[in-house]
Design a protein around this motif. Structure first.
Motif, mmCIF file in Angstrom:
data_model
loop_
_atom_site.group_PDB
_atom_site.id
_atom_site.type_symbol
_atom_site.label_atom_id
_atom_site.label_comp_id
_atom_site.label_asym_id
_atom_site.label_seq_id
_atom_site.Cartn_x
_atom_site.Cartn_y
_atom_site.Cartn_z
ATOM 1 N N ALA A 283 0.829 -1.208 0.000
ATOM 2 C CA ALA A 283 0.000 0.000 0.000
ATOM 3 C C ALA A 283 0.865 1.260 0.000
ATOM 4 C CB ALA A 283 -0.932 0.002 1.209
ATOM 5 N N VAL A 284 1.925 1.270 0.779
ATOM 6 C CA VAL A 284 2.828 2.420 0.826
ATOM 7 C C VAL A 284 3.544 2.586 -0.512
ATOM 8 C CG1 VAL A 284 4.944 3.297 1.899
ATOM 9 C CG2 VAL A 284 3.111 2.383 3.327
ATOM 10 N N GLU B 85 4.091 14.847 -7.816
ATOM 11 C CA GLU B 85 3.947 15.542 -6.540
ATOM 12 C C GLU B 85 5.211 15.498 -5.701
ATOM 13 O OE1 GLU B 85 0.555 13.977 -4.504
ATOM 14 O OE2 GLU B 85 -0.766 14.384 -6.193
ATOM 15 N N GLU C 57 2.111 6.331 -7.149
ATOM 16 C CA GLU C 57 1.071 7.232 -7.658
ATOM 17 C C GLU C 57 1.487 8.692 -7.506
ATOM 18 O OE1 GLU C 57 -3.620 8.289 -6.889
ATOM 19 O OE2 GLU C 57 -2.757 6.527 -5.961
ATOM 20 N N ARG C 58 2.048 9.045 -6.364
ATOM 21 C CA ARG C 58 2.508 10.425 -6.163
ATOM 22 C C ARG C 58 3.645 10.760 -7.108
ATOM 23 N NH1 ARG C 58 2.933 12.539 -0.203
ATOM 24 N NH2 ARG C 58 3.511 14.283 -1.510
ATOM 25 N N TRP C 59 4.558 9.819 -7.313
ATOM 26 C CA TRP C 59 5.681 10.057 -8.209
ATOM 27 C C TRP C 59 5.190 10.245 -9.637
ATOM 28 C CZ3 TRP C 59 7.547 7.018 -12.253
ATOM 29 C CH2 TRP C 59 8.747 7.453 -12.804
ATOM 30 N N ARG D 222 2.401 11.391 -10.665
ATOM 31 C CA ARG D 222 1.727 12.687 -10.791
ATOM 32 C C ARG D 222 2.702 13.844 -10.679
ATOM 33 N NH1 ARG D 222 -3.150 12.054 -6.650
ATOM 34 N NH2 ARG D 222 -4.161 10.263 -7.608
ATOM 35 N N ALA E 149 2.501 1.570 -3.459
ATOM 36 C CA ALA E 149 1.530 2.001 -4.471
ATOM 37 C C ALA E 149 1.239 3.486 -4.347
ATOM 38 C CB ALA E 149 0.244 1.187 -4.339
ATOM 39 N N LYS E 150 1.101 3.974 -3.123
ATOM 40 C CA LYS E 150 0.839 5.393 -2.905
ATOM 41 C C LYS E 150 2.039 6.230 -3.360
ATOM 42 C CE LYS E 150 -1.864 8.533 -1.170
ATOM 43 N NZ LYS E 150 -3.131 8.853 -1.785
ATOM 44 N N ALA E 151 3.255 5.776 -3.049
ATOM 45 C CA ALA E 151 4.455 6.507 -3.464
ATOM 46 C C ALA E 151 4.574 6.527 -4.986
ATOM 47 C CB ALA E 151 5.699 5.865 -2.845
#
Length: 130
Positions: A23-24, A36, A30-32, A34, A26-28
């Motif tokens: 989960a961590v 962010e 996704e942020r990368w 985009r 995947a979130k990282a």
């Protein structure tokens, strides 16, 4: 019973750890993707461009186009899956080209054929050929 409760805690931690790590990550990712995670100073005039050079992206578009044609004309196993994979890679490369040329983001892949054609036309208007 003390040893049993320690084992239970250890088992619970080991059972949930892979999911939490995924989960961590995947979130990282996704942020990368985009953008962010980029610093505010990355867009200043003296900084290096973010992402691969446009020449490499154009070469990737050419290669992916050839791969799509080769796979479409073949009788390889799982051809539909291979075509879908190449199409997603092509769409992702189109997005990277838009980012490199500072064109507003067209959205997230996969694109339908009309969206893909509009993106290609926008890139061609900016002088990109492949």
């Amino acid at each position: 019973m003390k040893g049993g409760s320690v084992n239970l805690v250890l088992y619970t931690a080991l059972a949930f750890l892979p999911g939490a790590v995924f989960a961590v990550a995947a979130k990282a990712l996704e942020r990368w993707s985009r953008g962010e995670g980029r610093s505010r100073g990355a867009t200043s005039a003296g900084s290096q461009p973010v992402g691969p050079p446009i020449e490499r992206l154009v070469a990737d578009l050419r290669r992916l186009g050839r791969d799509y044609s080769r796979i479409a004309e073949s009788d390889l196993p799982r051809r539909a899956l291979r075509l879908q994979s190449v199409t997603l890679a092509y769409d992702d490369t189109l997005c990277a080209c838009c980012t490199a040329l500072e064109i507003p983001a067209p959205g997230r892949p996969p694109f339908d054929p009309v969206q893909r054609l509009e993106i290609e036309a926008t890139l061609a208007q900016r002088g990109l050929t492949w």
